[in-house]
Design an enzyme around this catalytic site. Structure first.
Site, PDB file in Angstrom:
ATOM      1  N   GLY A 258       0.810  -1.212   0.000  1.00  0.00           N
ATOM      2  CA  GLY A 258       0.000   0.000   0.000  1.00  0.00           C
ATOM      3  C   GLY A 258       0.844   1.262   0.000  1.00  0.00           C
ATOM      4  N   ASP A 259       1.985   1.226   0.684  1.00  0.00           N
ATOM      5  CA  ASP A 259       2.892   2.377   0.704  1.00  0.00           C
ATOM      6  C   ASP A 259       3.479   2.621  -0.683  1.00  0.00           C
ATOM      7  OD1 ASP A 259       2.401   2.213   3.452  1.00  0.00           O
ATOM      8  OD2 ASP A 259       4.166   0.950   3.759  1.00  0.00           O
TER       9      ASP A 259
END
Length: 312
Positions: A258-259
């Protein structure tokens, strides 16, 4: 300028095990150690996309020095604010055995002196600069100071991109960030919905999507990551796009995916990409991370990302 802020970074110790037997002495098949923390991951992925960022984080104790060395190894020149006295930068344990079991430490409490140092560093941000606030917020009273300062930065014209969860995400939404990137679990907690079909999600998004609305609670743009089900970008009423997650390889590790997705989104935005291009690079970075043991060296080819415009 783009900057990232990680208030509770970590040293991530990954241990691969064929089998774990509780109560027994278990031996690993291999170990790896990486710098950790959502904002740090964003800075590393941005670096690999050719974009330098001001990587800010709090460090403490001997493990804080280790974190600094690990960041330098990744080509970053971080701005690390030292927490003096007791405490140390947390060590997170990731056990890889038919999936990943995570043991994430609490980390040290912040002090007024550290908060003052963070504020001084952020004062350099100007109108049009972008600040990524990602990860856990402290559970002590210092959070109020952080939210108040971030509100001041927004009034100054700094664009805020947020990726957090629980009460912290709700408080950040009250500030009205430029971009919010919740995952599906965080989104469900924020909105209270149970159905996750595209129509239900879109109706729920309108509760806190500021575009065209007058409410103060919400974000200008929303990137919703849905793991193996892809992602939806709510840019504006004319630009809502869905992209499938690539499934041509076996998932190796979802930690940090997600980062990396957020980094890809911001990289495309900074390069004046159109909304569909922003989403495609975001998904290409997130998928590449899922197929890698850590932050990938490069995103998947954009031809591997299938996207479509939604009419909702």
């Amino acid at each position: 300028m783009i900057a990232t802020l990680t208030l509770n970074p970590s040293v991530d110790y990954i241990m691969k095990c064929t089998k774990i037997i509780p109560g027994e002495t278990n031996r690993t098949d291999g170990e790896q150690i990486y710098p950790g923390g959502k904002g740090i991951n964003v800075s590393i992925m941005l670096k690999r996309l050719g974009i330098d960022s001001k990587c800010m984080a709090v460090k403490a104790g001997a493990t804080g020095e280790l974190l600094k060395n690990l960041l330098y190894q990744q080509g970053l020149i971080p701005t690390l604010i030292s927490l003096k006295g007791s405490g140390f930068t947390r060590i997170n344990i990731k056990l890889q055995e038919n999936g990943i079991t995570e043991l994430n430490a609490k980390g040290p409490s912040l002090t007024p002196a550290v908060m003052e140092s963070i504020s001084q560093e952020l004062e350099y941000l100007q109108k049009g600069d972008l600040l990524v606030i990602a990860g856990r917020f402290p559970e002590d009273g210092t959070s109020k100071e952080i939210f108040a300062f971030l509100k001041g930065l927004k009034k100054k014209g700094v664009k805020l991109a947020v990726d957090s969860s629980g009460p912290a995400l709700r408080k950040l939404m009250e500030i009205g960030p430029f971009l919010a990137k919740p995952n599906l679990k965080e989104f469900k907690e924020l909105t209270g919905i149970s159905n996750t079909d595209q129509i239900s999600i879109s109706h729920a998004v309108r509760q806190f999507w500021q575009h065209g609305n007058s409410q103060s609670f919400g974000a200008e743009h929303i990137l919703l990551s849905m793991g193996g089900d892809g992602a939806i970008l709510f840019w504006d009423k004319e630009n809502i796009f869905f992209a499938e997650a690539s499934s041509d390889r076996e998932t190796v590790n979802t930690v940090g995916a997600g980062d990396c997705m957020l980094a890809g989104c911001l990289a495309a935005f900074l390069k004046d990409g159109k909304p569909e291009e922003i989403l495609r690079l975001a998904v290409a970075c997130g998928s590449a991370a899922a197929f890698s043991e850590w932050i990938p060296e490069k995103p998947l080819p954009l031809d591997n990302v299938i996207s479509e415009q939604l009419q909702i």
